[in-house]
Write an enzyme that holds these catalytic residues in place. Sequence first.
Site, PDB file in Angstrom:
ATOM      1  CB  CYS A   1      -8.322   0.533  -4.122  1.00 25.86           C
ATOM      2  SG  CYS A   1      -7.984  -0.672  -5.262  1.00 25.86           S
TER       3      CYS A   1
ATOM      4  CG  ASP B   1      -6.640  -5.412  -0.181  1.00 22.14           C
ATOM      5  OD1 ASP B   1      -7.144  -4.573  -0.814  1.00 22.14           O
ATOM      6  OD2 ASP B   1      -5.774  -5.148   0.416  1.00 22.14           O
TER       7      ASP B   1
ATOM      8  CD  GLN C   1      -3.067  -0.592   0.043  1.00 22.03           C
ATOM      9  OE1 GLN C   1      -3.121   0.206  -0.598  1.00 22.03           O
ATOM     10  NE2 GLN C   1      -4.090  -1.408   0.246  1.00 22.03           N
TER      11      GLN C   1
ATOM     12  CD  GLU D   1      -0.529 -11.430  -4.713  1.00 18.87           C
ATOM     13  OE1 GLU D   1      -1.272 -10.792  -3.938  1.00 18.87           O
ATOM     14  OE2 GLU D   1      -0.026 -11.276  -5.683  1.00 18.87           O
TER      15      GLU D   1
HETATM   16  C1  LIG Z   1      -4.923  -4.327  -3.842  1.00 17.85           C
HETATM   17  S1  LIG Z   1      -3.588  -5.301  -3.838  1.00 17.85           S
HETATM   18  C2  LIG Z   1      -3.805  -5.943  -2.081  1.00 17.85           C
HETATM   19  C3  LIG Z   1      -2.183  -6.686  -1.535  1.00 17.85           C
HETATM   20  C4  LIG Z   1      -2.423  -6.720   0.031  1.00 17.85           C
HETATM   21  N1  LIG Z   1      -3.653  -7.186   0.478  1.00 17.85           N
HETATM   22  C5  LIG Z   1      -1.885  -5.428   0.744  1.00 17.85           C
HETATM   23  O1  LIG Z   1      -2.814  -4.761   1.485  1.00 17.85           O
HETATM   24  O2  LIG Z   1      -0.578  -5.315   0.595  1.00 17.85           O
HETATM   25  C6  LIG Z   1      -4.135  -6.642  -4.619  1.00 17.85           C
HETATM   26  C7  LIG Z   1      -3.256  -7.775  -4.748  1.00 17.85           C
HETATM   27  O3  LIG Z   1      -3.863  -8.879  -5.470  1.00 17.85           O
HETATM   28  C8  LIG Z   1      -2.931  -9.609  -6.205  1.00 17.85           C
HETATM   29  N2  LIG Z   1      -3.755 -10.223  -7.334  1.00 17.85           N
HETATM   30  C9  LIG Z   1      -4.509  -9.638  -8.442  1.00 17.85           C
HETATM   31  N3  LIG Z   1      -5.113 -10.354  -9.182  1.00 17.85           N
HETATM   32  C10 LIG Z   1      -5.135 -11.598  -8.477  1.00 17.85           C
HETATM   33  C11 LIG Z   1      -5.685 -13.104  -8.606  1.00 17.85           C
HETATM   34  N4  LIG Z   1      -6.379 -13.262  -9.631  1.00 17.85           N
HETATM   35  N5  LIG Z   1      -5.620 -13.831  -7.767  1.00 17.85           N
HETATM   36  C12 LIG Z   1      -4.784 -13.688  -6.762  1.00 17.85           C
HETATM   37  N6  LIG Z   1      -3.958 -12.360  -6.437  1.00 17.85           N
HETATM   38  C13 LIG Z   1      -4.190 -11.517  -7.314  1.00 17.85           C
HETATM   39  C14 LIG Z   1      -2.141  -8.458  -6.819  1.00 17.85           C
HETATM   40  O4  LIG Z   1      -0.792  -8.992  -7.357  1.00 17.85           O
HETATM   41  C15 LIG Z   1      -1.928  -7.576  -5.374  1.00 17.85           C
HETATM   42  O5  LIG Z   1      -0.919  -7.967  -4.736  1.00 17.85           O
END
Ligand SMILES: C[S@@+](CC[C@H](N)C(=O)[O-])C[C@H]1O[C@@H](n2cnc3c(N)ncnc32)[C@H](O)[C@@H]1O
Length: 809
Positions: free
Chosen positions: A731, A703, A529, A579
């Site tokens: 977000c 998230d 973040q 993830e």
């Molecule tokens: C908004 S970030 C949140 C990360 C974590 N919760 C944080 O607050 O640091 C979204 C995360 O989802 C991962 N992501 C995107 N698409 C995904 C999917 N289909 N399956 C698993 N992870 C995914 C991205 O790589 C990213 O790390």
Amino acid sequence: MAEIPPTETLTSVEHQDSTDQPNPSVSPAPPSAVGINLPEKRKREVEPEPEPSADKPKHPLWKTSLCSYFRRSGELCSHGETCRYAHGEDELRPRPDNTWDPTSERAKKMAKTNEQDEAVEEGGVMMTEALEEDGEESSSGLSKCIVNLPMKWSSDNFRPFLNEKGIVFKSAKKKKGMIVGFVTFESAEQSKTAVEKLDGQTVGNNRTLKVSDVIQRPFEKNSKAALPEKPSPDNDDENDSLLSSDSASKARSARDAVTPLAHMSYSDQLEHKKNSLAQILKRLTRNARKACPNGISLPEWILKAREIGGLPCKLEGIIESPLVNGYRNKCEFSVGNSLQGKHTVGFLLGNFREGVTAVEEPVDCPNVSRIACKYAAVFQEFLQQSSLPIWNRLNNSGFWRQLTVREGRQPCQIDADNAESSISEVMLMVQVCTLGSDEGKVKEELHRLAQAFSAGSTAESPPLPLTTLVIQDHTGISNAAPSDAPLRYIFLHRGGDCGLEIADDVAEPRIHDHISNLRFSISPSAFFQVNTLAAERLYSLAGDWADLGPDTLLFDVCCGTGTIGLTLAHRVGMVVGIEMNASAVSDAERNAEANGIKNCRFVCGKAEDVIGSLMKEYLSLPEKQDESRETSENNESEVNSSEENINSVDGVVGTEHSSVVNHVNGHAVNGCSKDEAKLEKDSISQSSSNPIQQFKNVVAIVDPPRVGLHPTVIKVLRTQSRLRRLVYISCNPESLVANAIELCTPSPDKSEKGNNKNNRGWRNMSAAGLARHRSKSMPESEPFKPVKAMAVDLFPHTPHCELVMLLER
Ligand SMILES: C[S@@+](CC[C@H](N)C(=O)[O-])C[C@H]1O[C@@H](n2cnc3c(N)ncnc32)[C@H](O)[C@@H]1O
């Protein structure tokens, strides 16, 4: 924390914010065309009117949207003078961010004017790249931009059009998705004739053409020798995470482009965000009401919504960011030419598709730290002398593309007036495109760059932190590189007289930050973040709402480097993180170990590929077989049936979602591939012979990225009946609303499930429309209900905000 009194929110279905209306240009196909059987229209329930009160302060959005009743009928609505919406254009006021109700004539006129005139006023079209054809650069003054061409045209439509008009030219180029085309002439005479013949002509659907000068690049010298080959254009999208796409499509300064709310006081910004979020949340109530199957009574939360102004649940307020200025720990600076044609490191002033490639320095952008600005200035200075060219977005050629500055903070009390003092580590990541470049020359330039950064850091007193320099090699069209783009690392060790040592090809560097007294190690491509202190508040709110305890199994879906699960691990029995970015997963594992946390497991894979098996593994356990067999069998068949359902819709819906995910992440696979995910699945089923503890309380905190959750993930969460509580962090409140429609709408009984095969209209549906459509194929399962929501402001000065919603059943 600012509270929202329910009476201040809208109370009438009639009085929707007009931005809620579907965009007329993409209106969904009629139900018959898409094979959707809409339920009979529910009778609109009349909701109480707001109490008019002369001494009450006016709502901040007072008269900033047109009254929908007035728009339809041309008459005053039943609220008369007390209506908070404008009865006609004369009454309409600008919104706090200086925009106008997009459905108003005034906004439409302005949009048209912007498109046709503003683009060609003094600053030209803000296209600061010159057209280079066949390795030849156009000579100054002999290039023109033709503005307002149909978006769908490519060069293959543009050239015949010019020929038809009798225009003689040397080269002409037009990209699909842009409104601007570029023409180069052999002589001033040819150019003059073209201007006379084209300027003011109409084309396509009454589009008036304008001819403008291309902004030339006086600073660019002979850099052709180093030009790499042109990669094939497959994606025009610029993904500068700081550019605020919804506010300034063609800003005049970097400050306007990335921090369009900076002119407001912070308390006004919070009020503005809270009100916008309330409007978006009301769509959940409206859409779930519409999607509720015939013959099934409306859930109580929908019936009660009228008591809180149409909201699906109480919006409890907005949590402020502890730091309002210089809060970003990561800034991506584009490389390009400024409006004056100078090589610049900063922010794009608008969208490439509108012909904007101008980059301006990050001057007066209050969200950027002084350290990040300083390194941007050092890089900009370096580029003035570099023998390698900067990236040209028009030709997809050049070498220097982007600078990312990532900062790591020490675990100390932050002084808001001197937040910089806590920044102890800095990772600089420079994105280049080495395609076709001479390796010797590249090495030499990178060495000089490392020296320039090192000198820039030591020139300050005290010296600026500088931990590592990473070079990312990326050949794609957009700067959004896949997480597996090749990296070279240059560690900068200051010592002795030499100033720095450069060590190529060493292990992947990381920087470190702290949340809730835990130390997080972050690799160059991992998500973290951007506002660490506000993120700490976000995670602790999510933990409080999740109602955790030693008998809780917590699924941390889209866990990144494990921040949520690890900060909450001491409050639960077990965390399972999911993830897709492989580096982030290894960061998460490393972070668990470094912080002595033993009750976490992190799984690398796309959530849609692994969540079903993981839930099965943890929630279908032998100990409680008697009482849970039936449920788990049901769950299994539910999950299976949801998979079948997804497949039946997926030819359409699933493809759409994955293409969005791919688009967002820039490339087809970001992190673990599908095969790796499958291996992960296999390892999950193998490990199920190991004893796994049974947990009473199963909670998920999700998230996801801006696009929201994949439909498969939604179906698994919805049909897993042991999951009673879900905390959704988003977000992008629009995708939260779309996903919550599917999670919270009662499922149809078997007889009502429509034929979902005919989905030709899905492309034109809004996210909410698509969610309503999908909810029709939701397997029979208990819906969640929205319990409460709260905003957390991670992005002061911008329109963005995180939203947390608690869903229970
Ligand atoms: C908004 S970030 C949140 C990360 C974590 N919760 C944080 O607050 O640091 C979204 C995360 O989802 C991962 N992501 C995107 N698409 C995904 C999917 N289909 N399956 C698993 N992870 C995914 C991205 O790589 C990213 O790390």
